[in-house]
Each structure stands twice: as C-alpha cells, then as structure tokens.
Design an enzyme around this catalytic site. Structure first.
Site, short mmCIF file in Angstrom:
data_model
loop_
_atom_site.label_atom_id
_atom_site.label_comp_id
_atom_site.label_asym_id
_atom_site.label_seq_id
_atom_site.Cartn_x
_atom_site.Cartn_y
_atom_site.Cartn_z
N SER A 158 0.88 -1.18 0.00
CA SER A 158 0.00 0.00 0.00
C SER A 158 0.91 1.22 0.00
CB SER A 158 -0.85 -0.02 1.27
OG SER A 158 -1.47 1.23 1.45
N TYR A 171 -2.19 -0.94 10.26
CA TYR A 171 -2.27 -1.29 8.83
C TYR A 171 -1.02 -0.80 8.11
CZ TYR A 171 -3.97 -1.32 3.98
OH TYR A 171 -4.11 -1.53 2.63
#
Ligand code: NAP
Length: 255
Positions: A158, A171
């Site tokens: 990401s 995350y």
C-alpha cells in the site's frame, strides 16, 4: 527503492495456462478480480479465504465462464496455526504437487486512529492477519513453490507501507513489514536452487469494501474497479516477469 508502475501490460490470452495459482482473500474486492482474471488466462486458481459463501460465488463464476475448475480452501488467516497450514500444504501436494503462483492479498484494515490511542487488541489482529499470516503461509508454501519451474510470489502493499502516514496505525506498519517480508524472502530465494521470484505490488486506490471503510465520504466512482488494475497482477504472475525479484511495483500510475 523506487516503485515501478505496470499499468498497460498486454497479456496473451493463455499467459497462465496450466499454472496453479493461490489467491488469498479471493472472495471479494481485488482478490476476487485477480482470481477470475488468472483463471481467464488459463490458471487453475486456489481460492483461499474465510467466507465460504463468497468463495463459492467466485468458484461458480469461474466455472460458468468455462475456465479451469478452481479449488476452494477455507482459511481464516487471523486465527490459523501450524496445523491449518499443514492441511493446506497436504491438499495442494496431493492435488497438484507444486505451486506456480501465490498472491498474498487478504488484509485487515483495522482502526484509523493515531498510535497514541490505538487499541492494542486491534493491533494484534491486524499484525496477525497481514504479517504473521503472510509469513506462515509463505513458509508453508516454499517447498511447493520450489517444485514449480517458474514460480512467482506477490505481496500486496500500500502507499502507506512505503511512506508512513498519520492515523493509518497498524495497517500502515503491517504494510512496511510486508515490504520487509518481500525483500527478505526474495533475497533468500534468489539462488541457483530455485526459480521463485518475489515482489510487492501496491494496487493504488481501488473501488472495494476496504477502500470504502477507509474513505467513507469518498465517491466510489472516483476510483477504478478491481478489474481495471489487473495488468500488473498478470505481469508479475506470468512468465514476462521471469528474473524480476525483490522489486516494488505500483498497479496504477500516480495521477
Ligand atoms: P476487500 O475488498 O476488503 O477484500 C479483502 C479480502 O481479504 C476479503 O476477501 C476478505 O475476506 C479477506 N480477508 C480479510 N481478513 C481475512 C482473514 N483473516 N482470513 C482470510 N481472508 C481474509 O479489500 P481490497 O481493497 O480488495 O484489498 C485487497 C488488498 O489490497 C489488501 O491487501 C489491501 O491492503 C490492498 N490495498 C487495497 C487498496 C484499495 O484502495 N482497495 C489500496 C491499497 C492496498 P472476507 O470477504 O471474508 O472479509
């Protein structure tokens, strides 16, 4: 390390013919699109995930399209232990004897909260799903990947796993760890004994449930559907990326 972008890759129709490819989190979002895309290019896809109903739907869609029959492997990555991974290995060994591709796609978003207030239990769940799960599955699959003539492992990253950003909590940090897993495994498997390549791929903003959870106020139509970002997923999984390992990729050009 700067990431490379593969957005406009043109695959051949039978790019993945006869390949056995596992996709984690194959029941929804990008994983569902990847599983269907790989099957459409000739692969036998192993659909791994935790919601059997969703996996069955993907199975039916692949079957109805006349693509190679997939295999459903139910597994909750967050709670899985060594015995569960042994069963997965046993099943693939029995059915196929090798694994040509592994897309680590399943992830947990967790809370969007400053670290100062981050719930430690949620931290554990995110790390367990996104990092420990990917490590345990990779470790279990290494012998099957080594048994394949041209195997590819893709870790899903990401943009917050490449540059830290406030409020992305566990995350973001799990995605930094994902990049570390990728680099370490790529280096370990880069030897004469094996043809396994290992890379990471950042899909970029994509219209999925996770994106909606992260950006509830955003117009979903402002992001592409998962089907529209499959070029890099095909490039990295297929033979055109042979010899490419330890690299970071983006599925979309940053606009
Ligand atoms: P998604 O639509 O929420 O799909 C995530 C998938 O992971 C679902 O199939 C989910 O299963 C599965 N999963 C979650 N926890 C699991 C567990 N414990 N065990 C097994 N499967 C589990 O998300 P997505 O947007 O497609 O995300 C796919 C990947 O892209 C993730 O790694 C994400 O971090 C990354 N990514 C996405 C974006 C974006 O804009 N969408 C951007 C950057 C990175 P259930 O359906 O059963 O819950």
């Amino acid at each position: 390390m700067s990431a490379q972008t593969v957005e406009n890759y043109q695959p051949t129709a039978d790019l993945l013919k006869d390949r056995i490819i596992m996709v984690t989190g194959a029941g929804d979002g990008i994983g569902r699109a990847a599983a269907k895309t790989y099957a459409a290019h000739g692969a036998t896809v192993i659909l791994l995930g935790r919601t059997i109903k969703k996996l069955e739907k993907v199975y039916d869609e692949i079957d109805a399209a006349g693509h190679p029959e997939p295999l459903i492997l139910p597994l909750d990555i967050e709670g899985a232990g060594a015995a569960d991974y042994d069963q997965v290995v046993e099943r693939i060994e029995e059915d196929f004897g090798r694994l040509d591709g592994l897309l680590h796609n399943a992830s947990r978003l967790g809370d969007r909260t400053p670290l100062e207030y981050y719930n430690p239990e949620e931290w554990e769940r995110v790390m367990r799903t996104n990092v420990t799960g990917a490590f345990l599955l990779s470790q279990a699959m290494i012998p099957l990947l080594r048994a394949a003539p041209d195997a590819s492992v893709i870790f899903t990253s990401s943009s917050v796993g490449r540059k830290g950003r406030a409020n992305w909590g566990a995350y973001a940090i799990s995605k930094f760890a994902t990049e570390g897993l990728m680099e370490t495994l790529a280096d370990e498997l880069d030897d004469a004994r094996t043809a396994v390549r290992v890379n990471s791929l950042n899909p970029g903003a994509t219209r999925t449930y996770m994106r909606h959870l992260a950006y509830p106020a955003e117009d979903p139509a402002s992001n592409p559907e998962p089907d529209a970002i499959m070029g890099a997923y095909l490039y990295l999984m297929g033979p055109d990326s042979k010899g490419v390992t330890g690299q970071q990729f983006d599925a979309q050009i940053k606009r």
